[in-house]
Design an enzyme around this catalytic site. Structure first.
Site, PDB file in Angstrom:
ATOM      1  N   GLY A 207      10.386 -57.135 -14.641  1.00 50.92           N
ATOM      2  CA  GLY A 207       9.519 -56.276 -13.818  1.00 50.92           C
ATOM      3  C   GLY A 207       8.150 -56.913 -13.684  1.00 50.92           C
ATOM      4  O   GLY A 207       7.991 -58.104 -13.915  1.00 50.92           O
ATOM      5  N   ASN A 208       7.164 -56.138 -13.278  1.00 52.77           N
ATOM      6  CA  ASN A 208       5.796 -56.656 -13.206  1.00 52.77           C
ATOM      7  C   ASN A 208       4.816 -55.520 -13.463  1.00 52.77           C
ATOM      8  O   ASN A 208       5.221 -54.381 -13.672  1.00 52.77           O
ATOM      9  CB  ASN A 208       5.552 -57.327 -11.848  1.00 52.77           C
ATOM     10  CG  ASN A 208       5.773 -56.366 -10.708  1.00 52.77           C
ATOM     11  OD1 ASN A 208       5.056 -55.384 -10.565  1.00 52.77           O
ATOM     12  ND2 ASN A 208       6.784 -56.627  -9.880  1.00 52.77           N
ATOM     13  N   HIS A 209       3.522 -55.849 -13.473  1.00 55.05           N
ATOM     14  CA  HIS A 209       2.507 -54.874 -13.908  1.00 55.05           C
ATOM     15  C   HIS A 209       2.022 -53.940 -12.796  1.00 55.05           C
ATOM     16  O   HIS A 209       1.051 -53.222 -12.992  1.00 55.05           O
ATOM     17  CB  HIS A 209       1.297 -55.608 -14.482  1.00 55.05           C
ATOM     18  CG  HIS A 209       1.600 -56.313 -15.767  1.00 55.05           C
ATOM     19  ND1 HIS A 209       2.021 -55.642 -16.887  1.00 55.05           N
ATOM     20  CD2 HIS A 209       1.573 -57.623 -16.099  1.00 55.05           C
ATOM     21  CE1 HIS A 209       2.222 -56.510 -17.865  1.00 55.05           C
ATOM     22  NE2 HIS A 209       1.969 -57.719 -17.409  1.00 55.05           N
ATOM     23  N   ALA A 275       5.334 -54.227  -5.167  1.00 58.00           N
ATOM     24  CA  ALA A 275       5.403 -55.582  -5.747  1.00 58.00           C
ATOM     25  C   ALA A 275       6.866 -55.802  -6.132  1.00 58.00           C
ATOM     26  O   ALA A 275       7.285 -55.523  -7.258  1.00 58.00           O
ATOM     27  CB  ALA A 275       4.493 -55.671  -6.960  1.00 58.00           C
TER      28      ALA A 275
END
Ligand code: CTP
Length: 398
Positions: A207-209, A275
């Protein structure tokens, strides 16, 4: 303001006396005004004053102790075009954030069908207390517009933020509300937000932030202007409720693409702020992967480009907006994405800007459009960034 129906909720703080001036301004502008007061507020302003100025009976109790008449909170909710709670005390704020219902004002709030605006007023330390900040954030997530308290001398003698905005300011906010509330009426928007989670096994993911704040702020801005929004969001802690909002929560890029494909043809514009993970594991393991070897290799495959898909389907009358987060050569890369994905304009963030990007409440953007105009904005709150993006988008709506 002619004929607009404004319900004022007055809770018990010293600033309640200023509501008399607000009612006069509203009545002079042709609005209809009804007022509900908490029992405590009548220590600060007389119900007789409020009733006389508003030219309507004032609701305080659930029923009239003299003749037994029931005050119908549901009818207040149906009558109003907007409900302004001013002053909003810490106690009423707490009840609004947590669903407390021990007076007519709260029962009315819980039955409300129209948008709600609040104007907090508290002493300095109360206003900056973490519980106040938390409760205001809950209200904001519930779609309530907050008119921040102003700085000045407070009833306690302290000087700082906590004073309710002046009646003239409240009047301007209401005027702007009615002006804005039909700006995007009849238009429909699709927004993607947040990260995507690509499963490695049942407990792990790539995943990402991304927090989703930008996409939710965009949805909020459009809803306040009367537009309809389909918000397709990856995993995020954020929430938003509004009668014109369809919030669809997804996990992976493939789930997000599926939902976008279901809804894209129905909308006037799409803003793709998610994102999206560029790659996903070729196959998610059915069981949790146990550790054994020193090295583990996970084979990844490219995810579908959701925005690019929408670009291939875009009709002449639709507007398509993308985001680009770049670390270097921002304008050049953004120009390439704008063209490749068939966008009307692209919003560029660079991580070089302090306070911009993932997790922050602020953002610093530039917009590059399909006529090669490049506009840079100052660092500002994500809510203000959303306002600027929506204002830019309006030029493209057919
Ligand atoms: N986007 C998307 N689906 C993807 C990847 C990106 O919808 N699989 C959208 C994002 O929501 C954003 C825009 O495309 O609006 C730009 O995303 P970005 O990842 O920066 O673009 P890429 O074309 O993937 O380029 P790169 O990762 O190489 O910078």
């Amino acid at each position: 303001m002619q004929g607009k129906r404004i319900l004022l909720g007055i809770s018990g703080g010293i600033a309640a006396y200023k509501i008399a001036s607000l009612i006069r301004l509203l009545k002079k502008s042709g609005a209809e005004v009804k007022c509900i007061m908490t029992p405590a507020s009548s220590d600060f302003i007389s119900p007789l004053t409020v009733a006389t100025l508003s030219k309507n009976p004032v609701g305080i109790e659930f029923w009239d102790k003299n003749d037994g008449t029931w005050s119908n909170h549901v009818e207040y909710g149906l009558w109003a075009d907007v409900f302004l709670v001013a002053p909003l005390t810490a106690n009423t704020l707490h009840k609004m954030a947590h669903g407390g219902c021990d007076n007519l004002l709260m029962a009315t709030y819980l039955s409300m069908k129209c948008p709600v605006i609040v104007a907090p007023a508290m002493d300095l330390d109360m206003y900056v207390h973490p519980t106040t900040t938390r409760n205001l954030e809950i209200l904001r997530q519930d779609g309530i517009q907050i008119i921040p308290a102003e700085s000045g001398e407070l009833a306690s003698g302290l000087i700082g933020q906590g004073r309710m905005a002046e009646p003239e300011k409240l009047f301007e906010v209401l005027k702007a509300f009615f002006h804005a509330s039909d700006e995007l009426a009849g238009k429909k928007f699709l927004i993607t937000a947040g990260p995507t989670y690509e499963a490695i096994d049942p407990v792990r993911f790539i995943g990402n932030h991304s927090s989703g704040k930008m996409g939710f702020a965009l949805a909020d801005s459009i809803l306040k202007k009367g537009g309809e929004v389909i918000l397709i969001s990856g995993p995020t802690k954020l929430d938003l409720k509004h009668p014109n909002l369809t919030l669809i929560r997804v996990q992976s890029a493939e789930n997000m693409l599926h939902e976008v494909q279901q809804h894209w043809s129905k909308v006037d514009a799409g803003i793709f702020s998610a994102a999206v993970a560029d790659y996903r594991p070729v196959k998610a393991a059915d069981q949790k992967i146990k550790k054994s070897e020193d090295n583990l290799t996970i084979e990844l495959v490219k995810n579908p480009d959701i925005l690019a898909w929408a670009g291939t389907q875009k009709r002449e009358t639709q507007c398509l907006i993308g985001f680009a987060l770049e670390t270097n050569n921002g304008q050049e890369y953004a120009a390439d994405k704008l063209k490749r994905k068939n966008l009307d304009f692209i919003v560029l963030n660079t991580l070089e800007d302090k306070g911009a990007g993932f997790g922050f409440d602020t953002n610093k953007i530039s917009i590059l459009d399909n006529h090669n105009n490049f506009t840079s904005f100052e660092l500002m709150s994500k809510a203000d960034v959303a306002e600027n993006i929506v204002a830019y988008m309006k030029k493209y709506l057919k």
